[in-house]
Design a protein around this motif. Structure first.
Motif, PDB file in Angstrom:
ATOM      1  N   ASP A 300     -15.905  23.638  16.100  1.00  0.00           N
ATOM      2  CA  ASP A 300     -14.966  22.942  17.184  1.00  0.00           C
ATOM      3  C   ASP A 300     -14.162  21.848  16.561  1.00  0.00           C
ATOM      4  O   ASP A 300     -14.866  21.155  16.224  1.00  0.00           O
ATOM      5  CB  ASP A 300     -15.521  22.577  18.345  1.00  0.00           C
ATOM      6  CG  ASP A 300     -15.935  23.719  19.353  1.00  0.00           C
ATOM      7  OD1 ASP A 300     -15.999  24.801  18.992  1.00  0.00           O
ATOM      8  OD2 ASP A 300     -16.929  23.386  20.271  1.00  0.00           O
ATOM      9  N   LEU A 301     -12.839  21.683  16.846  1.00  0.00           N
ATOM     10  CA  LEU A 301     -11.863  20.624  16.461  1.00  0.00           C
ATOM     11  C   LEU A 301     -11.047  20.221  17.365  1.00  0.00           C
ATOM     12  O   LEU A 301     -10.243  21.133  18.025  1.00  0.00           O
ATOM     13  CB  LEU A 301     -11.115  21.146  15.090  1.00  0.00           C
ATOM     14  CG  LEU A 301     -12.032  21.399  13.538  1.00  0.00           C
ATOM     15  CD1 LEU A 301     -11.065  21.860  12.681  1.00  0.00           C
ATOM     16  CD2 LEU A 301     -12.818  20.207  13.216  1.00  0.00           C
ATOM     17  N   MET A 302     -10.736  19.076  17.864  1.00  0.00           N
ATOM     18  CA  MET A 302     -10.168  18.527  19.020  1.00  0.00           C
ATOM     19  C   MET A 302      -8.968  17.770  17.938  1.00  0.00           C
ATOM     20  O   MET A 302      -9.356  16.935  17.367  1.00  0.00           O
ATOM     21  CB  MET A 302     -10.800  17.439  19.784  1.00  0.00           C
ATOM     22  CG  MET A 302     -10.132  16.847  20.934  1.00  0.00           C
ATOM     23  SD  MET A 302     -10.817  15.876  22.085  1.00  0.00           S
ATOM     24  CE  MET A 302     -12.142  17.172  22.836  1.00  0.00           C
ATOM     25  N   VAL A 303      -7.759  17.865  18.675  1.00  0.00           N
ATOM     26  CA  VAL A 303      -6.574  17.108  18.150  1.00  0.00           C
ATOM     27  C   VAL A 303      -5.892  16.283  19.328  1.00  0.00           C
ATOM     28  O   VAL A 303      -6.008  16.901  20.540  1.00  0.00           O
ATOM     29  CB  VAL A 303      -5.649  18.257  17.550  1.00  0.00           C
ATOM     30  CG1 VAL A 303      -6.150  18.809  16.229  1.00  0.00           C
ATOM     31  CG2 VAL A 303      -5.046  19.310  18.774  1.00  0.00           C
ATOM     32  N   GLY A 304      -5.520  15.238  19.070  1.00  0.00           N
ATOM     33  CA  GLY A 304      -4.750  14.365  19.876  1.00  0.00           C
ATOM     34  C   GLY A 304      -5.727  13.532  20.824  1.00  0.00           C
ATOM     35  O   GLY A 304      -5.393  13.053  21.800  1.00  0.00           O
ATOM     36  N   PHE A 305      -6.706  13.110  20.303  1.00  0.00           N
ATOM     37  CA  PHE A 305      -7.649  12.078  20.873  1.00  0.00           C
ATOM     38  C   PHE A 305      -6.981  10.983  20.724  1.00  0.00           C
ATOM     39  O   PHE A 305      -6.376  10.653  19.898  1.00  0.00           O
ATOM     40  CB  PHE A 305      -8.939  12.099  20.258  1.00  0.00           C
ATOM     41  CG  PHE A 305     -10.085  11.387  20.844  1.00  0.00           C
ATOM     42  CD1 PHE A 305     -11.035  11.633  21.915  1.00  0.00           C
ATOM     43  CD2 PHE A 305     -10.247  10.016  20.778  1.00  0.00           C
ATOM     44  CE1 PHE A 305     -11.870  10.960  22.477  1.00  0.00           C
ATOM     45  CE2 PHE A 305     -11.207   9.281  21.281  1.00  0.00           C
ATOM     46  CZ  PHE A 305     -11.754   9.642  22.192  1.00  0.00           C
ATOM     47  N   PRO A 306      -7.138  10.155  21.831  1.00  0.00           N
ATOM     48  CA  PRO A 306      -6.414   8.870  21.737  1.00  0.00           C
ATOM     49  C   PRO A 306      -6.777   7.931  20.594  1.00  0.00           C
ATOM     50  O   PRO A 306      -7.926   7.870  20.339  1.00  0.00           O
ATOM     51  CB  PRO A 306      -6.895   8.162  23.298  1.00  0.00           C
ATOM     52  CG  PRO A 306      -7.263   9.147  24.302  1.00  0.00           C
ATOM     53  CD  PRO A 306      -7.714  10.357  23.198  1.00  0.00           C
ATOM     54  N   GLY A 307      -5.626   7.371  19.864  1.00  0.00           N
ATOM     55  CA  GLY A 307      -5.997   6.701  18.894  1.00  0.00           C
ATOM     56  C   GLY A 307      -6.146   7.521  17.437  1.00  0.00           C
ATOM     57  O   GLY A 307      -6.092   6.621  16.284  1.00  0.00           O
ATOM     58  N   GLU A 308      -5.813   9.003  17.576  1.00  0.00           N
ATOM     59  CA  GLU A 308      -5.852   9.759  16.364  1.00  0.00           C
ATOM     60  C   GLU A 308      -4.464   9.634  15.685  1.00  0.00           C
ATOM     61  O   GLU A 308      -3.509  10.156  15.922  1.00  0.00           O
ATOM     62  CB  GLU A 308      -6.214  11.381  16.666  1.00  0.00           C
ATOM     63  CG  GLU A 308      -6.124  11.864  15.348  1.00  0.00           C
ATOM     64  CD  GLU A 308      -6.124  13.594  15.694  1.00  0.00           C
ATOM     65  OE1 GLU A 308      -6.887  14.288  15.624  1.00  0.00           O
ATOM     66  OE2 GLU A 308      -5.184  13.930  16.370  1.00  0.00           O
ATOM     67  N   THR A 309      -4.745   8.535  14.633  1.00  0.00           N
ATOM     68  CA  THR A 309      -3.584   8.436  13.598  1.00  0.00           C
ATOM     69  C   THR A 309      -3.058   9.716  12.784  1.00  0.00           C
ATOM     70  O   THR A 309      -4.260  10.588  12.688  1.00  0.00           O
ATOM     71  CB  THR A 309      -3.923   7.192  12.690  1.00  0.00           C
ATOM     72  OG1 THR A 309      -4.676   7.411  11.898  1.00  0.00           O
ATOM     73  CG2 THR A 309      -4.172   6.006  13.509  1.00  0.00           C
ATOM     74  N   GLU A 310      -2.106   9.548  12.081  1.00  0.00           N
ATOM     75  CA  GLU A 310      -1.850  10.557  11.054  1.00  0.00           C
ATOM     76  C   GLU A 310      -2.902  10.945  10.037  1.00  0.00           C
ATOM     77  O   GLU A 310      -3.340  11.557   9.587  1.00  0.00           O
ATOM     78  CB  GLU A 310      -0.377  10.471  10.524  1.00  0.00           C
ATOM     79  CG  GLU A 310      -0.026  11.535   9.442  1.00  0.00           C
ATOM     80  CD  GLU A 310       0.018  12.910  10.205  1.00  0.00           C
ATOM     81  OE1 GLU A 310      -0.332  14.183   9.605  1.00  0.00           O
ATOM     82  OE2 GLU A 310       0.373  13.024  11.572  1.00  0.00           O
ATOM     83  N   THR A 311      -3.426   9.542   9.862  1.00  0.00           N
ATOM     84  CA  THR A 311      -4.455   9.628   8.703  1.00  0.00           C
ATOM     85  C   THR A 311      -5.665  10.299   9.090  1.00  0.00           C
ATOM     86  O   THR A 311      -6.451  10.839   8.431  1.00  0.00           O
ATOM     87  CB  THR A 311      -4.599   8.172   8.145  1.00  0.00           C
ATOM     88  OG1 THR A 311      -3.525   7.321   7.752  1.00  0.00           O
ATOM     89  CG2 THR A 311      -5.757   7.999   6.957  1.00  0.00           C
TER      90      THR A 311
END
Length: 447
Positions: A300-311
């Motif tokens: 499972d992979l989550m995207v857009g978690f708060p604070g997820e920078t482009e890096t």
């Protein structure tokens, strides 16, 4: 005398699906005739999910949709949304019964007899804020039309990941009694199931009277009546060398693991309150790939978690690219009231979330194709399902590869050796391998 119709619908995980089957058995015992969801019905039991806002929105939509074709249907709602969103559900017109997780499997007992079913002026509530922590048993065992039986062994989670509402919806970890598992296994074996899928919220934490998850698996490995035992999603912190060695040496345990990563960035994992690091996860996966031949490996992979920078996202993309996952489940972050992540400030723009999700979904398709191509030339055992589609019979290999063959005939609930000859990102294709039948390689179909 006319029968009273009941339909059930499940949103969410395999555990929910297992529990819906149990509820269906309870309704049949109470005198209801089960009909396919979407058909006119006298009763709808909706087993809901609350993991995302979309799941809650879908629950409300399905209730309205059912009342359009069955305006007098009695509506009973249970599941995670019934536990966490009871106040919201009480405001929705048409709902007659709301049952929280503490009483979920007792839902049929809260209904009047089938022939006395009537709409109620206001929803009846069966709800407990505190879910019991003790070991549990199931009231009865369900029979499914599927070829693989879902067997609930555990419920609840105490991990408290900052994004996850499940501990609030299902309570703390608790395990099903070993004796009750034994009883259902005997029933499932007598019904002729060839594969059993062990389900729960955090199944690696199974514990009952000195028996842990690995000792339970060893018992399953010796139990009569099944050719396959499959583990559903399992947390990385509960997968050790003992479990990997069991999967490698057993003739029954499927060479398959679904181990959630969620993020490939340590700072995000820390903010998620996950209990693993990238280093520990990589070490575990490398060990699994070396130990278990032809392992089917999902995550499972989550995207857009708060604070997820482009890096941080690029770190996730790099880990997902580098490892030979056979598929990826990609989830956009969904803010859940009551969870710790709600308080985090650095929100990600929806357009960025979509862009990142699209990149991972494209990678998922590439991973599936690569894994299916890797099966070409191999002979793998496939458990076939009922019926055909577009001239193909389909089944699932022990490593979770989806497989199609063109041979006509009813192979439902049969495990057969199939030599893989072609692949797409959705499925592998081949022919049954035996002394009496050797088919030429097939053209790749359009599905």
């Amino acid at each position: 005398m006319m029968t009273t119709r009941a339909s059930l619908h499940t949103l969410g995980c395999r555990l929910n699906q297992a529990e819906t089957s149990i509820l269906g058995e309870g309704l049949k015992r109470k005198g209801f005739e089960l009909v396919e969801f979407g058909q006119p019905t006298d009763l709808l039991v909706l087993n809901t999910c609350a993991v995302t806002e979309d799941a809650e929105r879908t629950s409300r939509y399905l209730i309205r949709k059912t009342l359009k074709h069955s305006p007098h249907a009695f509506i009973a709602v249970t599941g995670c949304y019934a536990q966490t969103g009871m106040e919201s559900l009480k405001q929705q017109a048409g709902i007659d019964l709301i049952v929280g997780h503490q009483f979920k499997l007792d839902l049929p007992a809260f209904l009047p007899p089938a022939h006395e079913l009537r709409k109620r002026p206001a929803a009846e509530i069966r709800h407990a804020k505190a879910i019991e922590r003790g070991d549990f048993e199931l009231p009865y065992f369900a029979e499914s039309e599927a070829t693989r039986a879902l067997l609930k062994i555990q419920d609840g989670c105490s991990a408290m990941c900052s994004f996850c509402i499940i501990p609030f919806a299902r309570g703390h970890e608790r395990s099903r009694t070993f004796e009750d598992i034994q009883r259902e296994v005997e029933v499932l074996a007598a019904r002729g199931y060839r594969e059993v899928v062990l389900t729960g919220v955090n199944i690696g934490q199974y514990a009952h009277q000195g028996r842990d998850f690995c000792s339970l698996l060893r018992w399953f490995d010796q139990a009569a009546g099944f050719e396959r035992i499959r583990i559903s999603s399992i947390e990385p912190t509960t997968v050790g060398e003992e479990l990997l060695d069991l999967l490698a040496s057993s003739k029954k345990l499927c060479p398959y693991l679904h181990i959630p990563l969620q993020s490939g960035d340590d700072q995000i994992l820390q903010a998620m309150n996950r209990r693993h690091t990238i280093k520990s996860y990589i070490k575990l996966i490398e060990k699994a790939l070396v130990t278990i031949p032809n392992l089917g490996l999902g995550t499972d992979l989550m995207v857009g978690f708060p604070g997820e920078t482009e890096t941080a996202f690029q770190n996730t993309l790099a880990v997902a690219t580098d490892f030979p996952f056979s598929y990826l489940h990609v989830f956009p972050y969904s803010s859940r009231p009551g969870t710790a992540a709600v308080r985090l400030k650095q929100r990600i723009l929806p357009a960025s979330i979509k862009k990142r999700a699209d990149l991972l979904l494209a990678l998922d398709r590439a991973k599936r194709l690569a894994f299916h191509n890797k099966q070409i030339g191999k002979t793998i055992s496939v458990l076939f399902e009922s019926g055909t589609r577009d001239g193909y019979s389909f089944g699932t290999a022990s490593n979770f590869t989806r497989v199609g063959i063109t041979v006509s005939g009813d192979f439902q609930n049969h495990i057969l050796p199939v030599t893989i000859t072609a692949a797409t990102d959705r499925c592998a294709f081949g022919h049954i391998t035996s002394d009496s039948q050797t088919n030429p390689a097939m053209a790749i179909p359009t599905l």
